[in-house]
Design a protein around this motif. Structure first.
Motif, PDB file in Angstrom:
ATOM      1  N   VAL A  47       0.890  -1.133   0.162  1.00  0.00           N
ATOM      2  CA  VAL A  47       0.084   0.000   0.038  1.00  0.00           C
ATOM      3  C   VAL A  47       0.829   1.391  -0.091  1.00  0.00           C
ATOM      4  CG1 VAL A  47      -1.775   1.388   1.189  1.00  0.00           C
ATOM      5  CG2 VAL A  47      -1.819  -1.127   1.293  1.00  0.00           C
ATOM      6  N   ALA A  48       0.501   2.101  -0.869  1.00  0.00           N
ATOM      7  CA  ALA A  48       1.160   3.337  -0.794  1.00  0.00           C
ATOM      8  C   ALA A  48       0.410   4.459   0.094  1.00  0.00           C
ATOM      9  CB  ALA A  48       1.212   4.053  -2.168  1.00  0.00           C
ATOM     10  N   VAL A  49       0.910   5.127   1.246  1.00  0.00           N
ATOM     11  CA  VAL A  49       0.526   5.718   2.103  1.00  0.00           C
ATOM     12  C   VAL A  49       1.132   7.180   1.898  1.00  0.00           C
ATOM     13  CG1 VAL A  49       0.126   6.268   4.451  1.00  0.00           C
ATOM     14  CG2 VAL A  49       0.305   4.120   4.018  1.00  0.00           C
ATOM     15  N   PRO A  50       0.180   8.289   1.435  1.00  0.00           N
ATOM     16  CA  PRO A  50       0.844   9.675   1.442  1.00  0.00           C
ATOM     17  C   PRO A  50       1.177  10.171   2.812  1.00  0.00           C
ATOM     18  CG  PRO A  50      -1.532   9.305   0.469  1.00  0.00           C
ATOM     19  CD  PRO A  50      -1.269   7.974   1.085  1.00  0.00           C
ATOM     20  N   VAL A  51       2.326  10.763   2.636  1.00  0.00           N
ATOM     21  CA  VAL A  51       3.041  11.555   3.703  1.00  0.00           C
ATOM     22  C   VAL A  51       2.094  12.364   4.622  1.00  0.00           C
ATOM     23  CG1 VAL A  51       5.424  11.243   2.964  1.00  0.00           C
ATOM     24  CG2 VAL A  51       4.002  13.311   2.394  1.00  0.00           C
ATOM     25  N   ASP A  52       1.088  12.908   4.156  1.00  0.00           N
ATOM     26  CA  ASP A  52      -0.069  13.643   4.798  1.00  0.00           C
ATOM     27  C   ASP A  52      -0.715  13.041   5.685  1.00  0.00           C
ATOM     28  OD1 ASP A  52       1.126  16.200   3.647  1.00  0.00           O
ATOM     29  OD2 ASP A  52      -0.539  16.132   1.986  1.00  0.00           O
ATOM     30  N   ASP A  53      -0.859  11.436   5.428  1.00  0.00           N
ATOM     31  CA  ASP A  53      -1.802  10.871   6.144  1.00  0.00           C
ATOM     32  C   ASP A  53      -0.832   9.946   7.406  1.00  0.00           C
ATOM     33  OD1 ASP A  53      -3.804  11.155   4.495  1.00  0.00           O
ATOM     34  OD2 ASP A  53      -3.607   9.407   3.344  1.00  0.00           O
ATOM     35  N   LEU A  54       0.366  10.536   7.393  1.00  0.00           N
ATOM     36  CA  LEU A  54       1.007   9.856   8.551  1.00  0.00           C
ATOM     37  C   LEU A  54       0.867  10.722  10.001  1.00  0.00           C
ATOM     38  CD1 LEU A  54       4.253   9.186   6.530  1.00  0.00           C
ATOM     39  CD2 LEU A  54       2.651   7.690   7.170  1.00  0.00           C
ATOM     40  N   ASP A  55       0.427  11.773  10.313  1.00  0.00           N
ATOM     41  CA  ASP A  55       0.093  12.320  11.264  1.00  0.00           C
ATOM     42  C   ASP A  55      -1.159  11.884  11.652  1.00  0.00           C
ATOM     43  OD1 ASP A  55       0.152  14.114  13.373  1.00  0.00           O
ATOM     44  OD2 ASP A  55      -0.043  16.070  12.297  1.00  0.00           O
ATOM     45  N   ARG A  56      -1.165  11.069  12.793  1.00  0.00           N
ATOM     46  CA  ARG A  56      -2.428  10.594  13.294  1.00  0.00           C
ATOM     47  C   ARG A  56      -2.581  10.778  14.739  1.00  0.00           C
ATOM     48  NH1 ARG A  56      -4.214   6.312  10.160  1.00  0.00           N
ATOM     49  NH2 ARG A  56      -6.358   7.032  11.227  1.00  0.00           N
TER      50      ARG A  56
END
Length: 351
Positions: free
Chosen positions: A225-234
């Motif tokens: 899966v490719a996860v956008p870096v913008d989605d890493l701040d959870r």
């Protein structure tokens, strides 16, 4: 009889020197991997005591060398021993300077060269020279090496080494030297709660990339899966000390997502045969993290409430509490769940 006495004295001094050098080398390498306060302190004390303990052997070794010079030329120690002596002196002096808090030994193009850099560089050369020297001596272990006298001497040497180390630590405190404030691992505070003040350093030949990754490739269990870096701040956060192997440390509040959340949110529950998670930088630098640490290890996008700078790993870096900076992979672009052990990797990245 005198000749035999000289041989025994020379053998004991050589064994003591070898033992201290091996302890110093082993704890030096181990110290790069362990960043917990208690364990790091024990390792640092053992490393410093082993190094300073070499001073106790100087009078003994000097007598042996002087007597050996009276022997025929063919029986004298090779000149390699003198090179080893020089390297040991450089290691000792540079190590003491770092412990005292010296900013640098000399300048090259206006940039100070840290005493720690000289210390590590000399130690690497010394290790290679020591291996070559020992191989050329052809000395076999003997029962007498484990005799009562030898063991008592080893105990006295260990005790004396700790006494010298304690005295130097007392000297730093008495004189107010910067070395009195260094951490248990020997590092100096630089930039706590101020990421911009932290030095920009990286491992060996690793360099700051010209472009940052826009997504992180996550794989495991046959899926990718490719996860956008913008989605890493959870919103996951942890306060942890980045203890760099370059000799500095800084406490920060790091924010992002734990490895466990990252993997389970995008790949589902971890497979039963999963054992570790490998985190890789765009530069190829990688480290394996034990699966048991996945809930406390962070893929951070922010430090002290601010986005990471490029020099400090933007857009995302690994935050591994309790481990030295060599584990804190920067510029992460790949995370993989593996079914092989976490320790199945070099002690340090080789690229």
């Amino acid at each position: 009889m005198a000749q035999r006495g000289l041989q025994r004295a020379g053998r004991r001094s050589n064994l003591a020197l070898l033992g201290l050098l091996l302890v110093a080398a082993g704890t030096g390498v181990l110290g790069y991997a362990v960043g917990t306060p208690t364990a790091g302190r024990v390792i640092a004390v053992a490393h410093g005591a082993a190094g300073l303990g070499l001073l106790l052997l100087v009078p003994w070794k000097t007598v042996v060398v002087r007597r050996a010079r009276r022997r025929p030329l063919a029986l004298r120690a090779p000149s390699a021993a003198y090179w080893l002596t020089g390297l040991v002196v450089v290691c000792l002096v540079s190590g003491v300077l770092h412990a005292a808090g010296a900013a640098g030994i000399w300048a090259s193009s206006g940039t100070p060269i840290a005493a720690l850099q000289v210390h590590v560089g000399a130690a690497i050369v010394l290790a290679a020279a020591l291996v070559a020297h020992v191989r050329g001596r052809h000395q076999r272990p003997r029962k007498v090496d484990l005799g009562r006298r030898t063991l008592l001497g080893a105990g006295a040497l260990a005790g004396g080494s700790v006494v010298i180390w304690t005295a130097t630590e007392g000297l730093w405190r008495l004189t107010g030297a910067p070395g009195a404030t260094r951490s248990g691992t020997g590092s100096y505070e630089r930039g706590t709660d101020d990421p911009a003040a932290m030095p920009v350093t990286q491992w060996a030949t690793d360099t700051v990339p010209e472009s940052a990754a826009e997504q992180v490739q996550l794989s495991g269990g046959g899926r990718t899966v490719a996860v956008p870096v913008d989605d890493l701040d959870r919103g996951d956060s942890v306060r942890a000390a980045l203890d760099c192997t370059g000799g500095w440390w800084a406490d920060q509040d790091w924010r992002g997502t734990t490895l466990h959340r990252l993997v389970t949110d995008h790949l589902g529950p971890l497979a039963e045969d999963a054992q570790c998670i490998r985190v890789t930088s765009v530069t190829g630098f990688s480290r394996r993290i034990p699966l048991r640490d996945a809930r406390t290890t962070l893929l951070a996008t922010h430090a002290a409430g601010r986005p990471l700078s490029t020099g400090h790993g933007a857009p995302a870096r690994l935050v591994a509490p309790g481990r030295r900076g060599v584990w804190w992979v920067k510029w992460v672009d790949r995370v993989e769940v593996l079914d092989s052990p976490w320790w199945l990797q070099p002690p340090f990245p080789l690229q």
